[in-house]
Write an enzyme that holds these catalytic residues in place. Structure first.
Site, short mmCIF file in Angstrom:
data_model
loop_
_atom_site.label_atom_id
_atom_site.label_comp_id
_atom_site.label_asym_id
_atom_site.label_seq_id
_atom_site.Cartn_x
_atom_site.Cartn_y
_atom_site.Cartn_z
CE LYS A 92 -1.54 -4.67 3.43
NZ LYS A 92 -1.75 -5.98 2.83
CE1 TYR A 109 -4.16 -3.02 5.59
CE2 TYR A 109 -3.55 -0.73 5.21
CZ TYR A 109 -3.87 -1.98 4.72
OH TYR A 109 -3.87 -2.19 3.36
CB SER A 137 -0.86 -0.03 1.26
OG SER A 137 -1.48 1.21 1.47
P1 NAD Z 1 -11.05 -7.28 1.00
O1 NAD Z 1 -11.31 -7.28 2.47
O2 NAD Z 1 -12.18 -6.95 0.10
O3 NAD Z 1 -10.43 -8.69 0.55
C1 NAD Z 1 -9.62 -9.45 1.40
C2 NAD Z 1 -10.12 -10.89 1.33
O4 NAD Z 1 -9.27 -11.70 2.13
C3 NAD Z 1 -11.54 -11.07 1.87
O5 NAD Z 1 -12.30 -11.81 0.95
C4 NAD Z 1 -11.34 -11.84 3.18
O6 NAD Z 1 -12.44 -12.69 3.44
C5 NAD Z 1 -10.05 -12.59 2.91
N1 NAD Z 1 -9.26 -12.92 4.10
C6 NAD Z 1 -8.85 -12.08 5.09
N2 NAD Z 1 -8.16 -12.77 6.02
C7 NAD Z 1 -8.09 -14.05 5.60
C8 NAD Z 1 -7.50 -15.23 6.11
N3 NAD Z 1 -6.87 -15.25 7.29
N4 NAD Z 1 -7.62 -16.38 5.42
C9 NAD Z 1 -8.27 -16.40 4.24
N5 NAD Z 1 -8.87 -15.31 3.71
C10 NAD Z 1 -8.78 -14.16 4.38
O7 NAD Z 1 -9.83 -6.27 0.76
P2 NAD Z 1 -9.32 -5.61 -0.61
O8 NAD Z 1 -9.73 -4.20 -0.62
O9 NAD Z 1 -9.63 -6.48 -1.75
O10 NAD Z 1 -7.76 -5.62 -0.32
C11 NAD Z 1 -6.93 -6.68 -0.76
C12 NAD Z 1 -5.51 -6.44 -0.30
O11 NAD Z 1 -5.06 -5.20 -0.80
C13 NAD Z 1 -5.33 -6.38 1.21
O12 NAD Z 1 -4.10 -6.99 1.52
C14 NAD Z 1 -5.26 -4.90 1.49
O13 NAD Z 1 -4.52 -4.62 2.65
C15 NAD Z 1 -4.55 -4.40 0.25
N6 NAD Z 1 -4.83 -2.99 -0.06
C16 NAD Z 1 -6.12 -2.57 -0.18
C17 NAD Z 1 -6.39 -1.23 -0.46
C18 NAD Z 1 -7.81 -0.73 -0.55
O14 NAD Z 1 -8.01 0.48 -0.42
N7 NAD Z 1 -8.80 -1.57 -0.80
C19 NAD Z 1 -5.32 -0.34 -0.63
C20 NAD Z 1 -4.00 -0.81 -0.51
C21 NAD Z 1 -3.77 -2.15 -0.23
C1 WQD Z 2 -9.55 9.48 0.90
C2 WQD Z 2 -9.77 10.96 1.14
C3 WQD Z 2 -10.14 11.51 3.45
C4 WQD Z 2 -13.96 9.46 3.87
C5 WQD Z 2 -6.86 4.63 3.01
C6 WQD Z 2 -5.91 3.87 3.91
C7 WQD Z 2 -4.68 3.49 3.18
C8 WQD Z 2 -5.01 2.74 1.89
C9 WQD Z 2 -5.99 3.50 1.06
C10 WQD Z 2 -5.02 0.37 2.29
C11 WQD Z 2 -9.05 11.46 2.38
C12 WQD Z 2 -11.36 11.83 2.60
C13 WQD Z 2 -12.79 9.97 3.34
C14 WQD Z 2 -14.99 10.37 4.25
C15 WQD Z 2 -13.60 12.19 3.53
N1 WQD Z 2 -5.63 1.48 2.16
N2 WQD Z 2 -12.62 11.30 3.17
N3 WQD Z 2 -14.77 11.70 4.05
O1 WQD Z 2 -7.13 7.89 3.65
O2 WQD Z 2 -6.14 7.83 1.33
O3 WQD Z 2 -6.23 5.80 2.61
O4 WQD Z 2 -7.13 3.84 1.86
O5 WQD Z 2 -3.86 0.15 2.25
O6 WQD Z 2 -3.93 2.69 4.03
O7 WQD Z 2 -5.59 4.69 5.01
O8 WQD Z 2 -8.37 6.77 1.73
O9 WQD Z 2 -10.73 6.63 1.09
O10 WQD Z 2 -10.13 6.81 3.54
O11 WQD Z 2 -9.83 8.77 2.09
O12 WQD Z 2 -13.47 13.40 3.37
O13 WQD Z 2 -16.04 9.97 4.76
O14 WQD Z 2 -11.17 11.16 1.38
O15 WQD Z 2 -9.95 12.51 4.41
O16 WQD Z 2 -8.64 12.76 2.11
P1 WQD Z 2 -6.94 7.18 2.38
P2 WQD Z 2 -9.83 7.17 2.15
#
Ligand code: NAD
Ligand code: WQD
Length: 345
Positions: free
Chosen positions: A154, A150, A125
């Site tokens: 990562k 969290y 991330s």
């Molecule tokens: P998500 O929660 O939709 O998907 C994660 C999946 O993993 C879910 O289906 C959950 O049931 C499964 N899971 C969790 N723990 C498990 C375990 N112990 N065993 C088996 N399955 C398990 O999340 P996402 O948004 O698709 O994110 C996927 C990955 O990307 C994550 O590692 C997350 O940290 C990373 N990521 C997400 C974002 C975001 O904003 N969505 C941003 C950066 C990184």
């Molecule tokens: C985006 C912008 C908020 C909600 C998060 C995680 C980061 C990564 C990506 C996993 C910001 C604003 C949001 C609301 C708002 N995930 N906002 N009102 O903060 O960039 O990052 O997701 O790895 O680890 O922290 O994403 O979607 O929460 O916010 O004004 O109700 O929207 O302040 O500026 P963010 P976000």
């Protein structure tokens, strides 16, 4: 060719399974359904006309992980999405996050490092950069102390993979640092399903749009940005999914230069919260009820990706505009809430 996708029923994982199947890979999904549902399998099948193999398995259970790989000896790569991802929750339940996100990773790597000639892709991330001094952010930007457990999982996750790759030189790994994934599959067969009140901006906007939430709180209007709201790099989930297939092909074809590589996945363009709201209003034809409130603790002012490394080395580029991505998010929200969209002239 058989590929394991952990967390393959989740938001990003399910879109990646679609792209893998579209490219002819045989996918085995591992998921424990803690943040997803088995119905997602049907959505994937409706898009690709192919059913992925699904194994309901909790990756925190080492014996189950070992026995899974003993039964499946023909796996050519693992894409590891499974993790907990709620930043706020991780502050109140740090051990749950360290256990789920790190134990799972270690158990997978224990198998892969002994298996020989393994390929591994890790969901990282942009959170590892915190507030970078320079934007757009390159992969060389310093990784700063994480704001949350969290974020720590990562950073530490990347360090663990790097250390293991250092000694197991036939383990090939790529960490992909996502910026802000959004949207849904354009077919509206799969999309994001946040549990409870969404913490992320886009699902909060679309849920407000269909009337599930009364008002969006915009966290802070006094940042040092052109309109005073924070800037992020919103990337369509389908673009993100395609990058995983390309990264996997790089590993399979042994085109990787080092056995641990890191790439940013973003669009390269920053959008403010107000610009995202305007995008929603354009594609939906609805006015959004929002109010500017206090800043959210821990938010950074500005983050968007320098995508040169992914563009030049992976040969991948995000193609979807913010409006097109927003349209998929909106269509998906309307579909799952049975909300009738106004006809736009
Ligand atoms: P998500 O929660 O939709 O998907 C994660 C999946 O993993 C879910 O289906 C959950 O049931 C499964 N899971 C969790 N723990 C498990 C375990 N112990 N065993 C088996 N399955 C398990 O999340 P996402 O948004 O698709 O994110 C996927 C990955 O990307 C994550 O590692 C997350 O940290 C990373 N990521 C997400 C974002 C975001 O904003 N969505 C941003 C950066 C990184
Ligand atoms: C985006 C912008 C908020 C909600 C998060 C995680 C980061 C990564 C990506 C996993 C910001 C604003 C949001 C609301 C708002 N995930 N906002 N009102 O903060 O960039 O990052 O997701 O790895 O680890 O922290 O994403 O979607 O929460 O916010 O004004 O109700 O929207 O302040 O500026 P963010 P976000």
């Amino acid at each position: 060719m058989k590929i394991v996708v952990t967390g393959g029923l989740g938001f990003i994982g399910s879109h990646t399974v679609v792209e893998l199947q579209n490219q002819g890979f045989d996918v085995v999904i591992i998921d424990n359904l803690c943040n997803s549902s088995e119905d997602v399998l049907d959505g994937i099948q409706r898009i690709t006309s192919k059913k992925a193999t699904f194994k309901n398995l909790d990756l925190r259970n080492k014996a189950d992980v070992t026995s899974f790989f003993q039964k499946h000896t023909d796996i050519k790569g693992v894409i590891h999405f499974a993790a907990y991802k709620a930043v706020g929750e991780s502050v109140t339940k740090p051990l749950d996050y360290y256990e789920n996100n790190l134990h799972s990773l270690v158990y997978l790597l224990q198998h892969l490092s002994n298996a020989g000639n393994s390929n591994f892709i890790f969901s990282s991330s942009c959170t590892v950069y915190g507030q970078a001094d320079v934007v757009p952010i390159t992969e060389d930007a310093p990784v700063v102390p994480a704001e949350s457990p969290y974020g720590n999982t990562k950073q530490v996750g990347e360090e663990i993979i790097k250390d293991v790759c250092h000694v197991h030189t036939d383990l090939n790994a790529i960490a992909l640092r996502y910026f802000n994934p959004m949207g849904a599959h354009p077919s509206t067969e799969i999309g994001e399903l946040p549990l409870g009140v969404p913490q992320n901006l886009v699902p909060f906007i679309t849920q407000t749009g269909v009337g599930l939430r009364e008002q969006l709180s915009v966290f802070g209007g006094d940042y040092d940005t052109p309109d005073g709201t924070c800037i992020r790099d919103y990337i369509h989930v389908q673009d993100l999914a395609k990058a995983h297939v390309i990264a996997l092909q790089r590993l399979l074809e042994k085109k990787n230069i080092a056995n641990f590589e890191v790439f940013n996945l973003g669009t390269g363009t920053g959008s403010s919260v107000l610009e995202v709201i305007q995008s929603y209003e354009r594609v939906s034809g609805n006015k959004l009820n929002y109010k500017i409130v206090d800043r959210r603790p821990g938010d950074i002012t500005m983050a968007y990706a320098d995508t040169a490394k992914a563009n030049n080395i992976l040969g991948w580029k995000a193609e979807t505009s913010l409006d097109d991505a927003m349209k998929t998010a909106w269509d998906w929200e309307c579909k799952i809430r049975n909300y009738k969209q106004p006809v736009l002239s």
